[in-house]
Design an enzyme around this catalytic site. Structure first.
Site, short mmCIF file in Angstrom:
data_model
loop_
_atom_site.label_atom_id
_atom_site.label_comp_id
_atom_site.label_asym_id
_atom_site.label_seq_id
_atom_site.Cartn_x
_atom_site.Cartn_y
_atom_site.Cartn_z
NE ARG A 34 -35.18 8.43 -9.26
CZ ARG A 34 -33.93 8.54 -8.82
NH1 ARG A 34 -32.94 8.83 -9.66
NH2 ARG A 34 -33.66 8.31 -7.56
CG ASP A 68 -33.64 4.94 -8.78
OD1 ASP A 68 -34.20 4.97 -7.67
OD2 ASP A 68 -32.47 5.35 -8.95
CE1 TYR A 115 -23.07 12.54 -9.65
CE2 TYR A 115 -25.21 12.92 -8.63
CZ TYR A 115 -24.14 12.08 -8.91
OH TYR A 115 -24.16 10.78 -8.46
CG PHE A 116 -23.71 17.15 -16.62
CD1 PHE A 116 -22.76 17.83 -15.87
CD2 PHE A 116 -23.26 16.42 -17.72
CE1 PHE A 116 -21.41 17.80 -16.20
CE2 PHE A 116 -21.91 16.38 -18.07
CZ PHE A 116 -20.98 17.07 -17.30
CG HIS A 124 -32.09 4.37 -5.07
ND1 HIS A 124 -32.89 5.49 -5.16
CD2 HIS A 124 -30.95 4.78 -4.46
CE1 HIS A 124 -32.25 6.53 -4.62
NE2 HIS A 124 -31.08 6.13 -4.18
CB THR A 177 -34.34 12.28 -15.51
OG1 THR A 177 -34.74 10.98 -15.06
CG2 THR A 177 -33.20 12.15 -16.48
CD GLU A 178 -34.02 12.77 -9.11
OE1 GLU A 178 -33.30 13.14 -10.06
OE2 GLU A 178 -33.61 12.03 -8.19
CD1 TRP A 235 -21.97 7.76 -5.57
CD2 TRP A 235 -23.15 9.65 -5.30
NE1 TRP A 235 -22.86 7.55 -4.55
CE2 TRP A 235 -23.61 8.69 -4.35
CE3 TRP A 235 -23.75 10.90 -5.32
CZ2 TRP A 235 -24.63 8.96 -3.44
CZ3 TRP A 235 -24.78 11.17 -4.42
CH2 TRP A 235 -25.20 10.21 -3.48
CG ASP A 249 -27.20 4.86 -5.36
OD1 ASP A 249 -27.58 3.74 -5.78
OD2 ASP A 249 -27.77 5.92 -5.65
CD GLU A 250 -28.71 8.59 -2.51
OE1 GLU A 250 -28.53 9.76 -2.17
OE2 GLU A 250 -29.45 8.26 -3.46
#
Ligand code: ACM
Ligand code: ZN
Length: 755
Positions: A150, A179, A410-411, A254, A461-462, A385, A318-319
């Site tokens: 990101r 990603d 989730y930081f 992704h 990191t979006e 997660w 994921d996703e």
């Protein structure tokens, strides 16, 4: 006596009497010429060099005024454990049975020294407190993740990130290398990945979720990738600090950035630019029906495995949006040929096929918890997660598990008041919350618990554009996580940790590491002892020992305002304003809440359907405590129902006149929280027959992408009742336009006001 603060706190530490004076120490002794001893001796030599130049010599035993470094397999110390004895004739003795143990002993010694040494300056004091430490970690896997897709971070920062991990005695760096927004690793066989997939049109001056579409003529100038040389350098650097690097190569979803270089690998086959921002619904995916996709992935993984000597290869998982798989002829043919039931089994088949390849290369597959869906080989390790559930299921099925639930790990989430914090992805995970993390679920039997290898902090990191911001997000939450994973959950109190953290932050300052000041928020909550006779409000903060002042008349709290000590008794609508004062100065914003005093306050709520334990608000009074939530769904003011309807009955104890019922709901589509499709309020005098009914219809819940608190009201009522039942109809599954299409939706409610 110097500061004996160490984070994570050693398992056993007894302070001795007096100090060891570095100025009097004459040399560093190593018991053999083992390379591990020499390396650690050199680290100590460098650390103490501003005070004294120490020679390194070999010796069978320690002598007065020396530092003795001993690697001894027979010491009885576990792999990462160590003992550190300071004192006794001005000596320091560090023992371990492995390099990693010696390294962690060095980390503790470092934290006992003045922080100025970190940058080669003479410390305020050259005395090191005399302590005896015997220490070993609770969990073997203590990880930190970083998403470099990101936003791209150069290897200088990657090394700093590794330094941060090392100071906290953590031992895994999970490098999220690929990603949708950029491919970051050079692959010789597919040069276009670095040439094209690593670069996107620069939209850094637009908010992540609102980026304007890319037009074909724009140049892709933002991004970057790591050369193989750089990757080797990082892996080696990490190894010297007992850190294993786990590379992640995402699949099957992704992966849209790949199709900017090799479009033929997707179902659609069309060339798409690397997306510079948010990208939902995220439908472009590797085609599971094309054999060339597996050829590509195996070739890529061959080169990846060659670079990373650690045991794990993370394959994402994921996703993965199955939209294109549903209509792709090749994917459908694969489903048929392999006798699979549907696209979910196709994903499982995909992962298993890759797993076979990974196993055949003597590596272990690691993936996000979605990989569990549809079955998985026993040797795969699951990273849980989406809460702890995936981890629990995995452990029960015999898989090893890394716990990193969004709730605690989730930081990229807010750690303080969203209104005064730099924009974050969402959520709300305070330092204190992280500290309360327990990676081991109670539901597991003892043998199953052994499958929980540890935990990990994740930094997506979006909303993290720079190294400084990355540090701000993870520090000091990773400090809290490191203590959970090293010292063990619940082994120390948050208050104790908080005071030691203050010393650690002095070290961050010297090192030039940016960290968040943490939350100065004063939490306004209802005391559980409240009832309909006496409504009691509590104030607290995550800065223990600091002063809280408050007002009840709507004025701003000042240094002269009332000092908070014990719960405040409220008996009517009240505006509470409260703030934290440190050294007589207000810190952070004033917290304020109106306590809505209604007929429902403190009354008993009967739950005809029960909220999920994870979103239980502040307990049984949540809906009738007079307090409303913020737009952060996990701020403890909200209760959440998943898939089910919300259905509660409030007993007013007496038949009362009622003119208005209002119910607070949250919509936060990013967290799969939707408004109900319908709310029904019904009334009864006996709690049996609810013959008066009011319906509140709601549109289909498509509003903005941001989170909102919505109050649904039925006004102008003119009736009497003792029991008020509120049913809110859950839409059930996420609509087609949502990234979680088909997934279970939530209803969140914070308060029911009855007037
Ligand atoms: C994830 O946060 N999508 C693993
Ligand atoms: Zn396909």
């Amino acid at each position: 006596m110097n500061n004996t603060s160490i984070v994570p706190k050693p398992t056993k530490m007894v302070p001795g009497i007096g100090n060891t004076d570095v100025a009097l120490i004459e040399k560093i002794l190593v018991s053999t010429n083992d390379e591990s001893e020499i390396k650690i001796a050199r680290m100590i030599q460098k650390l103490l060099s501003p005070v004294k130049d120490l020679s390194i010599e070999m010796s069978q035993s320690k002598t007065p005024n020396s530092i003795f470094v001993v690697l001894n397999d027979e010491s009885g110390l576990t792999n990462e454990g160590y003992s550190l004895a300071i004192g006794d004739g001005n000596t320091i003795e560090l023992r371990a049975s492995s390099y990693s143990g010696l390294f962690y002993g060095y980390q503790s010694l470092r934290q006992l020294c003045g922080p100025e040494l970190e940058i080669g300056n003479i410390p305020k004091t050259s005395f090191i407190p005399n302590v005896d430490i015997l220490d070993a970690p609770t969990f073997g896997y203590r990880g930190m993740h970083l998403d470099v897709s990101r936003h791209f971070f150069d290897i200088d920062f990657i090394k700093t990130y590794i330094d941060m991990i090392a100071l906290h005695k953590m031992n895994v760096f999970h490098w999220h290398l690929t990603d949708d927004n950029g491919w970051r690793i050079e692959i010789d066989r597919y040069p276009l990945l670095a040439e094209r997939s690593a670069w996107r049109v620069d939209r850094t001056n637009e908010p992540w979720k609102e980026q304007s579409p890319v037009n074909g003529k724009e140049k892709a100038t933002y991004g970057g990738y790591y050369t193989k040389e750089e990757i080797r350098e990082v892996v080696e650097y990490a190894a010297s600090k007992n850190i294993v690097v786990i590379p992640e190569i995402e699949m099957p979803g992704h992966t849209s950035e790949v199709f900017a270089a090799y479009p033929e690998l997707s179902c659609k086959g069309s060339l798409i630019p690397v997306n510079p921002g948010s990208y939902w619904p995220n439908v472009d995916i590797f085609c599971a029906g094309k054999d060339e996709v597996f050829e590509f992935l195996e070739n890529v993984l061959d080169e990846v495995m060659e670079l990373f000597p650690g045991p794990y290869i993370h394959i994402g998982g994921d996703e993965a949006d199955k939209l294109h798989w549903r209509t792709c002829q090749k994917c459908q043919k694969r489903i048929q040929n392999e006798g699979l039931a549907d696209e979910h089994e196709l994903q499982s088949w995909f992962i298993k096929r890759i797993e076979k390849f990974i196993i055949s290369n003597d590596k272990k597959l690691l993936g996000w918890d979605e990989i569990l869906e549809g079955g998985l080989a026993k040797t795969a390790t699951v990273m849980s997660w989406r809460g702890m559930k995936g981890g629990i299921e995995s452990a029960k099925a015999g898989h090893d598990v890394i716990m990193c639930p969004t709730s605690h790990c989730y930081f990229d989430y807010y750690q303080a008041n969203p209104e005064t914090s730099p924009a974050a992805f969402g959520g709300y995970t305070t330092l204190k919350k992280v500290y309360s993390f327990n990676p081991i679920p109670n539901e597991l039997s003892d043998p199953e618990k052994k499958h929980i290898l540890g935990g990990q902090g994740n930094l997506w990191t979006e909303y993290v554009q720079t190294p400084k911001r990355a540090q701000y997000r993870v520090l000091p939450r990773m400090s809290a996580l490191s203590e959970v994973l090293w010292s063990g959950p619940g082994s120390n109190t948050y208050d104790d940790f908080y005071h030691r953290l203050n010393s650690l932050e002095d070290r961050f300052d010297v090192l030039g590491w940016n960290y968040a000041p943490g939350s100065y928020i004063v939490s306004i909550n209802v005391d559980p002892s409240s009832n309909n006779q006496e409504h009691r409000i509590t104030l607290s903060s995550e800065k223990p020992g600091e002063t809280i002042r408050f007002t009840l008349d709507g004025s701003e709290p000042t240094n002269e305002s009332k000092l908070y000590g014990s719960p405040i008794v409220i008996n009517g609508r009240t505006m509470i304003k409260a703030a934290l004062f440190i050294n007589n100065e207000q810190k952070g914003k004033t917290s304020e809440k109106i306590v809505h005093f209604s007929k429902a306050i403190g009354k008993r709520v009967k739950y005809n359907t029960i909220y999920k334990a994870r979103y239980s608000g502040s307990g049984p009074l949540t809906l009738v405590d007079g307090l409303t939530g913020s737009i952060a769904h996990n701020d403890n003011y909200w209760q959440g129902w998943q898939k089910e309807n919300m259905d509660v009955t409030i007993d007013l104890l007496n038949i009362e006149k009622i003119s208005k019922v209002s119910i607070g709901f949250l919509e936060s589509h990013g967290s799969w929280i939707f408004l109900p499709t319908l709310a029904i309020v019904s009334f009864s005098n006996d709690g049996e027959s609810f013959n008066q009914k009011v319906e509140i219809k709601i549109d289909d819940g498509i509003r903005s992408g941001s989170a909102n608190r919505i109050e649904l009201e039925s006004q102008d009522l003119n009736l009497s009742a003792r029991f008020i039942r509120v049913e809110a109809v859950n839409r059930g599954v996420c609509p087609d336009w949502h990234p979680g299409a088909g997934g279970k939706t939530w209803i969140f409610s914070d308060e029911i006001v009855i007037e």
